[in-house]
Motif scaffolding. Structure first.
Motif, PDB file in Angstrom:
ATOM      1  N   THR A  74      39.646  58.060  34.880  1.00  0.00           N
ATOM      2  CA  THR A  74      38.212  57.575  34.162  1.00  0.00           C
ATOM      3  C   THR A  74      38.538  57.215  32.480  1.00  0.00           C
ATOM      4  O   THR A  74      38.314  56.192  32.355  1.00  0.00           O
ATOM      5  CB  THR A  74      36.955  58.872  34.391  1.00  0.00           C
ATOM      6  OG1 THR A  74      37.144  59.266  34.918  1.00  0.00           O
ATOM      7  CG2 THR A  74      36.006  58.065  33.462  1.00  0.00           C
ATOM      8  N   GLU A  75      39.296  58.022  31.514  1.00  0.00           N
ATOM      9  CA  GLU A  75      39.023  57.429  29.763  1.00  0.00           C
ATOM     10  C   GLU A  75      40.676  56.455  30.607  1.00  0.00           C
ATOM     11  O   GLU A  75      40.255  55.500  29.770  1.00  0.00           O
ATOM     12  CB  GLU A  75      39.654  59.029  29.876  1.00  0.00           C
ATOM     13  CG  GLU A  75      39.475  59.518  29.071  1.00  0.00           C
ATOM     14  CD  GLU A  75      39.638  60.977  28.341  1.00  0.00           C
ATOM     15  OE1 GLU A  75      39.036  61.353  26.946  1.00  0.00           O
ATOM     16  OE2 GLU A  75      40.302  61.309  28.918  1.00  0.00           O
ATOM     17  N   ALA A 100      35.139  72.932  25.690  1.00  0.00           N
ATOM     18  CA  ALA A 100      35.195  72.223  26.133  1.00  0.00           C
ATOM     19  C   ALA A 100      36.310  71.194  25.038  1.00  0.00           C
ATOM     20  O   ALA A 100      37.801  71.117  25.306  1.00  0.00           O
ATOM     21  CB  ALA A 100      34.923  70.551  26.314  1.00  0.00           C
ATOM     22  N   GLU A 101      36.201  71.802  23.686  1.00  0.00           N
ATOM     23  CA  GLU A 101      36.874  70.983  23.067  1.00  0.00           C
ATOM     24  C   GLU A 101      38.066  72.142  22.473  1.00  0.00           C
ATOM     25  O   GLU A 101      39.766  72.032  21.581  1.00  0.00           O
ATOM     26  CB  GLU A 101      35.892  70.622  21.459  1.00  0.00           C
ATOM     27  CG  GLU A 101      34.928  69.275  21.956  1.00  0.00           C
ATOM     28  CD  GLU A 101      35.936  68.509  21.943  1.00  0.00           C
ATOM     29  OE1 GLU A 101      37.594  67.697  21.379  1.00  0.00           O
ATOM     30  OE2 GLU A 101      36.152  67.232  22.618  1.00  0.00           O
ATOM     31  N   ALA A 159      33.175  59.250  33.082  1.00  0.00           N
ATOM     32  CA  ALA A 159      32.676  60.587  33.565  1.00  0.00           C
ATOM     33  C   ALA A 159      32.128  62.035  33.232  1.00  0.00           C
ATOM     34  O   ALA A 159      32.060  61.947  31.608  1.00  0.00           O
ATOM     35  CB  ALA A 159      34.650  62.014  33.035  1.00  0.00           C
ATOM     36  N   LEU A 160      31.646  62.346  33.653  1.00  0.00           N
ATOM     37  CA  LEU A 160      29.842  63.161  33.167  1.00  0.00           C
ATOM     38  C   LEU A 160      31.161  64.690  33.319  1.00  0.00           C
ATOM     39  O   LEU A 160      30.992  64.939  34.279  1.00  0.00           O
ATOM     40  CB  LEU A 160      28.872  63.066  34.084  1.00  0.00           C
ATOM     41  CG  LEU A 160      27.675  64.638  34.341  1.00  0.00           C
ATOM     42  CD1 LEU A 160      27.250  64.277  32.523  1.00  0.00           C
ATOM     43  CD2 LEU A 160      26.827  64.143  35.524  1.00  0.00           C
ATOM     44  N   CYS A 161      31.070  65.394  32.618  1.00  0.00           N
ATOM     45  CA  CYS A 161      31.640  67.010  32.452  1.00  0.00           C
ATOM     46  C   CYS A 161      29.853  68.085  32.456  1.00  0.00           C
ATOM     47  O   CYS A 161      30.531  68.470  30.616  1.00  0.00           O
ATOM     48  CB  CYS A 161      32.241  66.946  31.350  1.00  0.00           C
ATOM     49  SG  CYS A 161      33.706  65.855  31.856  1.00  0.00           S
ATOM     50  N   PRO A 162      29.679  68.173  32.796  1.00  0.00           N
ATOM     51  CA  PRO A 162      28.061  68.924  32.019  1.00  0.00           C
ATOM     52  C   PRO A 162      28.122  70.577  32.484  1.00  0.00           C
ATOM     53  O   PRO A 162      27.521  70.669  31.507  1.00  0.00           O
ATOM     54  CB  PRO A 162      27.569  68.530  33.826  1.00  0.00           C
ATOM     55  CG  PRO A 162      28.102  68.551  35.350  1.00  0.00           C
ATOM     56  CD  PRO A 162      29.794  67.886  35.093  1.00  0.00           C
ATOM     57  N   CYS A 182      40.849  72.720  42.101  1.00  0.00           N
ATOM     58  CA  CYS A 182      39.535  72.253  41.332  1.00  0.00           C
ATOM     59  C   CYS A 182      39.274  71.560  40.437  1.00  0.00           C
ATOM     60  O   CYS A 182      39.335  71.258  39.737  1.00  0.00           O
ATOM     61  CB  CYS A 182      38.196  73.147  41.318  1.00  0.00           C
ATOM     62  SG  CYS A 182      36.211  72.439  40.857  1.00  0.00           S
ATOM     63  N   ALA A 183      40.134  72.540  39.355  1.00  0.00           N
ATOM     64  CA  ALA A 183      40.204  72.724  38.268  1.00  0.00           C
ATOM     65  C   ALA A 183      41.533  71.193  37.727  1.00  0.00           C
ATOM     66  O   ALA A 183      41.087  70.862  36.976  1.00  0.00           O
ATOM     67  CB  ALA A 183      40.596  73.616  37.550  1.00  0.00           C
ATOM     68  N   ALA A 184      42.483  71.149  38.354  1.00  0.00           N
ATOM     69  CA  ALA A 184      43.390  70.691  38.656  1.00  0.00           C
ATOM     70  C   ALA A 184      42.630  68.900  38.138  1.00  0.00           C
ATOM     71  O   ALA A 184      43.487  67.934  38.284  1.00  0.00           O
ATOM     72  CB  ALA A 184      44.430  70.540  39.285  1.00  0.00           C
ATOM     73  N   THR A 185      42.000  68.586  40.058  1.00  0.00           N
ATOM     74  CA  THR A 185      41.208  67.641  40.454  1.00  0.00           C
ATOM     75  C   THR A 185      40.216  67.394  39.056  1.00  0.00           C
ATOM     76  O   THR A 185      40.776  65.641  38.711  1.00  0.00           O
ATOM     77  CB  THR A 185      40.942  67.882  41.561  1.00  0.00           C
ATOM     78  OG1 THR A 185      41.460  68.944  42.231  1.00  0.00           O
ATOM     79  CG2 THR A 185      39.907  66.708  41.963  1.00  0.00           C
ATOM     80  N   LYS A 186      40.031  68.010  38.828  1.00  0.00           N
ATOM     81  CA  LYS A 186      38.871  67.445  37.355  1.00  0.00           C
ATOM     82  C   LYS A 186      39.541  67.160  36.511  1.00  0.00           C
ATOM     83  O   LYS A 186      39.442  66.262  35.632  1.00  0.00           O
ATOM     84  CB  LYS A 186      37.484  68.770  36.699  1.00  0.00           C
ATOM     85  CG  LYS A 186      36.869  69.111  38.356  1.00  0.00           C
ATOM     86  CD  LYS A 186      35.864  70.132  37.680  1.00  0.00           C
ATOM     87  CE  LYS A 186      34.636  70.525  38.183  1.00  0.00           C
ATOM     88  NZ  LYS A 186      33.830  71.422  38.178  1.00  0.00           N
ATOM     89  N   ALA A 187      40.597  67.620  35.996  1.00  0.00           N
ATOM     90  CA  ALA A 187      41.504  66.858  34.619  1.00  0.00           C
ATOM     91  C   ALA A 187      42.055  66.058  35.072  1.00  0.00           C
ATOM     92  O   ALA A 187      41.970  65.081  34.429  1.00  0.00           O
ATOM     93  CB  ALA A 187      43.181  68.439  34.701  1.00  0.00           C
TER      94      ALA A 187
END
Length: 112
Positions: free
Chosen positions: A15-16, A89-90, A31-34, A4-9
């Motif tokens: 997207t960028e 996130a940052e 990309a929405l990263c809520p 899941c984490a790798a796919t989100k990355a």
């Protein structure tokens, strides 16, 4: 959880790249990263235990959607709603990767 984490990355970076590739064509990509959102997702996905850990950062659906639409209207490629979500996130960009792995492993580690 690792998949899941790798796919989100991947999705974030894709997207960028895609947003830049289509810039100026009238097509917009975001990309929405809520982070955690109060919804039935945790029950459906089987991640309710993880959501308890993240409860202090949980936001309502309306707030998340509002932030996403504002960012999209402004032409942003990435939306990370919520000050705490953005700070976390940052922070992963400046913290040593070994520290980030351990912290994430503690939160999302295997449940007994």
């Amino acid at each position: 959880m690792a998949t899941c984490a790798a796919t989100k990355a991947f999705v974030l970076h894709f997207t960028e790249a895609l947003a830049e590739e289509v810039r100026g064509t009238g097509v917009r990509v975001m990309a929405l990263c809520p982070g955690p959102v109060r919804s039935e997702f945790g029950q459906v996905a089987g991640t309710a235990d993880y959501m308890r850990v993240a409860r202090p950062m949980t936001m309502g659906v309306e707030r998340c959607v509002s932030a996403a639409l504002r960012t999209f209207d402004r032409g942003g490629a990435v939306c990370i709603p919520g000050a705490l979500n953005l700070a976390l996130a940052e922070s992963t960009r400046i913290a040593p990767r070994a520290l980030v792995r351990r912290a994430i492993g503690t939160v999302f580690g295997q449940r007994q």
